[in-house]
Design a protein around this motif. Structure first.
Motif, PDB file in Angstrom:
ATOM      1  N   PRO A  41       0.235  10.342 -10.429  1.00 26.88           N
ATOM      2  CA  PRO A  41       0.859  10.341  -9.119  1.00 26.88           C
ATOM      3  C   PRO A  41       1.694   9.458  -8.745  1.00 26.88           C
ATOM      4  O   PRO A  41       2.658   8.845  -9.766  1.00 26.88           O
ATOM      5  CB  PRO A  41      -0.740   9.045  -9.261  1.00 26.88           C
ATOM      6  N   PRO A  42       2.064   9.087  -7.675  1.00 24.37           N
ATOM      7  CA  PRO A  42       3.400   8.185  -7.644  1.00 24.37           C
ATOM      8  C   PRO A  42       3.488   6.724  -8.197  1.00 24.37           C
ATOM      9  O   PRO A  42       3.828   5.567  -8.287  1.00 24.37           O
ATOM     10  CB  PRO A  42       3.419   7.854  -5.764  1.00 24.37           C
ATOM     11  N   LEU A  43       2.424   6.322  -8.123  1.00 26.76           N
ATOM     12  CA  LEU A  43       1.506   4.992  -8.528  1.00 26.76           C
ATOM     13  C   LEU A  43       0.233   4.443  -8.709  1.00 26.76           C
ATOM     14  O   LEU A  43      -0.696   5.646  -8.398  1.00 26.76           O
ATOM     15  CB  LEU A  43       2.263   3.657  -7.240  1.00 26.76           C
ATOM     16  N   GLY A  44      -0.243   3.716  -9.299  1.00 30.95           N
ATOM     17  CA  GLY A  44      -1.826   3.019  -8.421  1.00 30.95           C
ATOM     18  C   GLY A  44      -2.911   3.940  -9.796  1.00 30.95           C
ATOM     19  O   GLY A  44      -3.662   4.022 -10.270  1.00 30.95           O
ATOM     20  N   GLY A  45      -2.138   4.572 -11.155  1.00 31.41           N
ATOM     21  CA  GLY A  45      -2.826   5.561 -12.078  1.00 31.41           C
ATOM     22  C   GLY A  45      -3.596   4.211 -13.424  1.00 31.41           C
ATOM     23  O   GLY A  45      -4.266   4.428 -13.808  1.00 31.41           O
ATOM     24  N   LEU A  57       3.356  -4.245  -6.652  1.00 30.23           N
ATOM     25  CA  LEU A  57       3.562  -3.329  -6.914  1.00 30.23           C
ATOM     26  C   LEU A  57       2.183  -2.280  -7.630  1.00 30.23           C
ATOM     27  O   LEU A  57       1.644  -3.354  -8.614  1.00 30.23           O
ATOM     28  CB  LEU A  57       4.448  -3.559  -8.678  1.00 30.23           C
ATOM     29  N   LEU A  58       1.269  -1.512  -8.082  1.00 32.14           N
ATOM     30  CA  LEU A  58       0.674  -1.178  -8.552  1.00 32.14           C
ATOM     31  C   LEU A  58       1.190   0.117  -9.945  1.00 32.14           C
ATOM     32  O   LEU A  58       0.724   1.339  -9.083  1.00 32.14           O
ATOM     33  CB  LEU A  58      -0.567  -0.582  -7.790  1.00 32.14           C
ATOM     34  N   PRO A  59       1.519  -0.364 -11.163  1.00 33.12           N
ATOM     35  CA  PRO A  59       1.617   0.581 -12.197  1.00 33.12           C
ATOM     36  C   PRO A  59       1.055   1.250 -12.459  1.00 33.12           C
ATOM     37  O   PRO A  59      -0.142   1.712 -12.067  1.00 33.12           O
ATOM     38  CB  PRO A  59       2.489  -0.268 -12.843  1.00 33.12           C
ATOM     39  N   ARG A  71      -8.895  -2.716 -11.509  1.00 31.80           N
ATOM     40  CA  ARG A  71      -7.693  -1.927 -11.833  1.00 31.80           C
ATOM     41  C   ARG A  71      -7.217  -3.432 -12.904  1.00 31.80           C
ATOM     42  O   ARG A  71      -7.125  -4.194 -12.989  1.00 31.80           O
ATOM     43  CB  ARG A  71      -6.965  -1.453 -10.171  1.00 31.80           C
ATOM     44  N   LEU A  72      -5.447  -2.737 -13.170  1.00 28.95           N
ATOM     45  CA  LEU A  72      -4.298  -3.725 -13.499  1.00 28.95           C
ATOM     46  C   LEU A  72      -3.564  -3.404 -12.675  1.00 28.95           C
ATOM     47  O   LEU A  72      -2.531  -3.285 -12.453  1.00 28.95           O
ATOM     48  CB  LEU A  72      -4.022  -2.332 -15.472  1.00 28.95           C
TER      49      LEU A  72
END
Length: 307
Positions: free
Chosen positions: A83-87, A53-55, A3-4
């Motif tokens: 999604p609310p986050l993490g994409g 933070l997981l954008p 993940r980024l």
């Protein structure tokens, strides 16, 4: 999985990290991400990222695990999600009320460009009321939201004036249905029934002055990152009885609006404006260009799953 994650560095806002696959909540499906689209607002969050933070809010891919509560599409279904986050990852957990099934005619790249900008455009126009036969002014029209608003408003019968920085971007907005293109808010030939204002700073007061008496200004962004100041006594010289409304797109479940956007794309009535498509290994550079306004419309990053 990879993940980024944010780095806090302006020149290289994100980097790859190893992480566990997300564990979905009972009403969430696990999606293998094929494409995602960053939004300019997300680039601002990366300036000083909060811990953890997981954008990533705009994704398209395939369901690999249906929601445990039985809702939503089953495994193997192509979907677009918000999604609310993490994409920005190989896998993302997405609430099933924030998913829409993709038909064969809509690819993952175009689908990923839809969620935040497209939902914002739909809900913004609903907040403004029926566009048919009305004069609208749209500031900051070069971004993803601006392109969707332009095409949707023109198709609904609005006479739309758009504000954009360059002639080249203005030509594309004309092709999408804009009646007039100007490069400064002050140059717009009012009065307008509705102003959709997204830049903030000194432009808000200028845009307000372009309304007809009883008109509506919907303020939905601050792209200049400069606070707007309104002088109460200056307002006395503005059109009488105008309404200033703050707008934010978040609220009701996103799935129904995503279904609408997908249907419009499938039937050729909405055309995502994608200024750049790149492999997600180039995400850091793309984010910088998006932040610095070097990309027209949307940018989309593709993962290994898209190949």
């Amino acid at each position: 999985m990879r993940r980024l994650i944010p780095t806090g560095e302006a020149a290289r806002p994100v980097e790859f990290a190893d992480a566990d696959r997300p564990v979905p909540e009972p009403d969430e499906a696990l999606i293998r991400v094929e494409a995602f689209a960053p939004n300019r607002g997300e680039t601002f969050l990366l300036d000083r990222p909060r811990p953890g933070l997981l954008p990533g809010k705009d994704v398209a891919g395939r369901v690999v695990r249906q929601a445990a509560d039985g809702s939503g599409p089953g495994p193997g279904t192509r979907v677009v999600g918000h999604p609310p986050l993490g994409g920005w990852a190989e896998y993302a957990a997405v609430p099933t009320h924030s998913l829409a099934v993709l038909p064969d005619g809509v690819d993952s790249v175009r689908a990923a460009a839809l969620p935040l900008a497209g939902i914002t455009a739909l809900r913004l126009l609903r907040a403004a009321g029926s566009p048919a036969g009305r004069r609208l002014l749209l500031t900051g029209a070069s971004g993803g939201v601006g392109h969707y608003v332009t095409e949707l408003a023109a198709a609904a019968g609005a006479e739309l004036t758009v504000v954009t920085a360059t002639p080249a971007r203005g030509e594309r907005l004309r092709a999408l249905g804009a009646a007039e293109v100007v490069h400064e808010v002050a140059a717009a030939d009012g009065p307008f029934d509705v102003v959709l204002e997204s830049t903030g700073g000194p432009h808000l007061a200028t845009a307000l002055s372009k309304l007809r008496p009883g008109g509506l200004l919907v303020w939905f962004g601050q792209a200049t990152r400069t606070p707007a100041t309104l002088d109460f006594f200056g307002l006395l010289g503005s059109p009488e009885g105008v309404t200033l409304r703050h707008f934010h797109y978040a609220g009701a479940p996103y799935g129904p609006d995503l279904e609408t956007l997908v249907r419009l794309v499938e039937t050729g009535r909405l055309h995502p404006e994608i200024g750049r498509v790149a492999d997600w290994s180039d995400t850091a550079a793309v984010l910088v260009d998006l932040r610095e306004r070097r990309i027209r419309g949307k940018a989309v990053l593709t993962t290994e799953a898209a190949r």
